[in-house]
Scaffold this active site. Structure first.
Site, PDB file in Angstrom:
ATOM      1  N   HIS A 144       0.840  -1.206   0.000  1.00 36.48           N
ATOM      2  CA  HIS A 144       0.000   0.000   0.000  1.00 36.48           C
ATOM      3  C   HIS A 144       0.874   1.254   0.000  1.00 36.48           C
ATOM      4  O   HIS A 144       0.617   2.206  -0.752  1.00 36.48           O
ATOM      5  CB  HIS A 144      -0.908  -0.037   1.231  1.00 36.48           C
ATOM      6  CG  HIS A 144      -1.754   1.180   1.418  1.00 36.48           C
ATOM      7  ND1 HIS A 144      -3.063   1.249   0.991  1.00 36.48           N
ATOM      8  CD2 HIS A 144      -1.484   2.379   2.003  1.00 36.48           C
ATOM      9  CE1 HIS A 144      -3.560   2.433   1.303  1.00 36.48           C
ATOM     10  NE2 HIS A 144      -2.618   3.139   1.921  1.00 36.48           N
ATOM     11  N   GLU A 145       1.903   1.250   0.828  1.00 28.46           N
ATOM     12  CA  GLU A 145       2.801   2.410   0.891  1.00 28.46           C
ATOM     13  C   GLU A 145       3.620   2.555  -0.388  1.00 28.46           C
ATOM     14  O   GLU A 145       3.837   3.672  -0.874  1.00 28.46           O
ATOM     15  CB  GLU A 145       3.734   2.288   2.101  1.00 28.46           C
ATOM     16  CG  GLU A 145       3.047   2.028   3.428  1.00 28.46           C
ATOM     17  CD  GLU A 145       1.926   3.011   3.725  1.00 28.46           C
ATOM     18  OE1 GLU A 145       1.981   4.162   3.245  1.00 28.46           O
ATOM     19  OE2 GLU A 145       0.983   2.632   4.438  1.00 28.46           O
ATOM     20  N   HIS A 148       1.543   4.239  -2.928  1.00 35.37           N
ATOM     21  CA  HIS A 148       1.496   5.696  -2.754  1.00 35.37           C
ATOM     22  C   HIS A 148       2.684   6.358  -3.448  1.00 35.37           C
ATOM     23  O   HIS A 148       2.533   7.379  -4.130  1.00 35.37           O
ATOM     24  CB  HIS A 148       1.523   6.045  -1.269  1.00 35.37           C
ATOM     25  CG  HIS A 148       0.183   6.070  -0.609  1.00 35.37           C
ATOM     26  ND1 HIS A 148      -0.866   6.831  -1.076  1.00 35.37           N
ATOM     27  CD2 HIS A 148      -0.278   5.446   0.512  1.00 35.37           C
ATOM     28  CE1 HIS A 148      -1.914   6.677  -0.282  1.00 35.37           C
ATOM     29  NE2 HIS A 148      -1.584   5.836   0.684  1.00 35.37           N
ATOM     30  N   GLU A 223      -6.405   6.935  -1.148  1.00 36.54           N
ATOM     31  CA  GLU A 223      -6.346   5.701  -0.363  1.00 36.54           C
ATOM     32  C   GLU A 223      -6.950   4.533  -1.128  1.00 36.54           C
ATOM     33  O   GLU A 223      -6.421   3.412  -1.093  1.00 36.54           O
ATOM     34  CB  GLU A 223      -7.059   5.888   0.977  1.00 36.54           C
ATOM     35  CG  GLU A 223      -6.341   6.820   1.934  1.00 36.54           C
ATOM     36  CD  GLU A 223      -4.893   6.418   2.146  1.00 36.54           C
ATOM     37  OE1 GLU A 223      -4.626   5.224   2.378  1.00 36.54           O
ATOM     38  OE2 GLU A 223      -4.026   7.300   2.044  1.00 36.54           O
TER      39      GLU A 223
END
EC number: 3.4.24.-
Length: 289
Positions: A144-145, A148, A223
């Protein structure tokens, strides 16, 4: 509200607010009355983007200091080696340079990514996350990071915030100039300096709140994109499992002054000011992929 976007926004708002006051002083000292719309717009652009750019380039060092983390130069134990290997593998798969890696001591089950560019980024995870999640779940959080960073979210947020800052300063100055202006007995334009300052500062605060709502809406959108990016890197079931885990752990405590850049978790508040969508909606979106 999550720890990640908060520090960026607070730093940006503080810098922009101070620069706005400096702008007022410059206009007063130089005798510029603010009648030139083009001049005000140019100054608003300069000061608006200065605040967001300073926040962007300070984000990595501020994040590290805020959590007391140090970048891992060489893995010293099994947990650090696992994290190093995971970040290296996922960054290669995402097609980005390997970010710096850090582990910080906190009971919060959380992680964040930050940095001014893809070539100067950071992924940090808490000891609480490593202690409370399985490797599959933690792998999804790291993905997930990484998503980003790959999506360029921090730069995009900076550009958006720069535009919002510009409109906050520009509209505040135009309205305060109109409200404080008048004509004397000879028909000459005059300006009540006290009224101008009070109205300008009050409007910057009000418009700043509205700008924060827009920034938070965009953060929630990002997100969902990062969740989908994680699903592409490691599979949606792992990301769903990670979000389900977050539903069963304590809500993280807010840090002093807040933090950072891209937290996986967020504290609930009124929806307009939430940087993250509710976990239930994120899980539902992943299941519908």
């Amino acid at each position: 509200m999550s720890k990640r976007v908060i520090l960026f926004l607070l730093t940006n708002l503080a810098i922009t607010f101070v620069l706005g006051i400096v702008l007022n002083i410059i206009f007063q000292v130089t005798g510029i009355k603010g009648t030139s719309t083009t001049g005000i717009l140019m100054m608003s652009l300069l000061f608006g983007f200065t605040g967001s750019l300073i926040s962007l380039f300070m984000s990595k060092s501020m994040a590290l200091r805020s959590v007391g983390a140090e970048v891992i130069q060489q893995p010293r134990n099994q947990a650090e080696q696992w994290l190093f290997n995971t970040v290296q593998r996922q960054s290669q798969k995402a097609g980005i340079p390997m970010p710096d890696i850090a582990i910080y001591h906190s009971a919060d089950v959380n992680a964040f990514a930050t940095g001014a560019t893809k070539n100067n980024s950071l992924v940090a995870v808490s000891t609480g996350l490593l202690d409370n999640m399985t490797e599959d779940e933690a792998e999804a959080v790291v993905a997930h990071e990484i998503a980003h960073i790959a999506n360029g979210d921090m730069v995009t947020m900076t550009l958006l915030q720069g535009v919002l800052n510009t409109f906050v300063i520009f509209l505040s100055r135009m309205i305060s100039t109109a409200v404080s202006g008048s004509r004397d007995e000879n028909g000459n334009s005059t300006q009540n300096t006290l009224v101008f300052w009070v109205v300008d500062i009050a409007l910057q605060m009000i418009f700043g709140i509205l700008a924060t709502m827009i920034a938070m809406w965009f953060s929630r959108y990002r997100e969902y994109r990062a969740d989908m990016g994680s699903a592409q890197l490691v599979g949606k079931e792992k990301m769903i499992a990670a979000l389900e885990r977050l539903r069963h752990v304590h809500e993280p405590q807010e840090m002093q002054g807040s933090l950072s850049a891209f937290m996986i978790n967020g504290i609930r508040s009124k929806e307009l000011f939430m940087s993250h969508p509710p976990l239930e909606k994120r899980i539902e979106a992943l299941r519908n992929l």
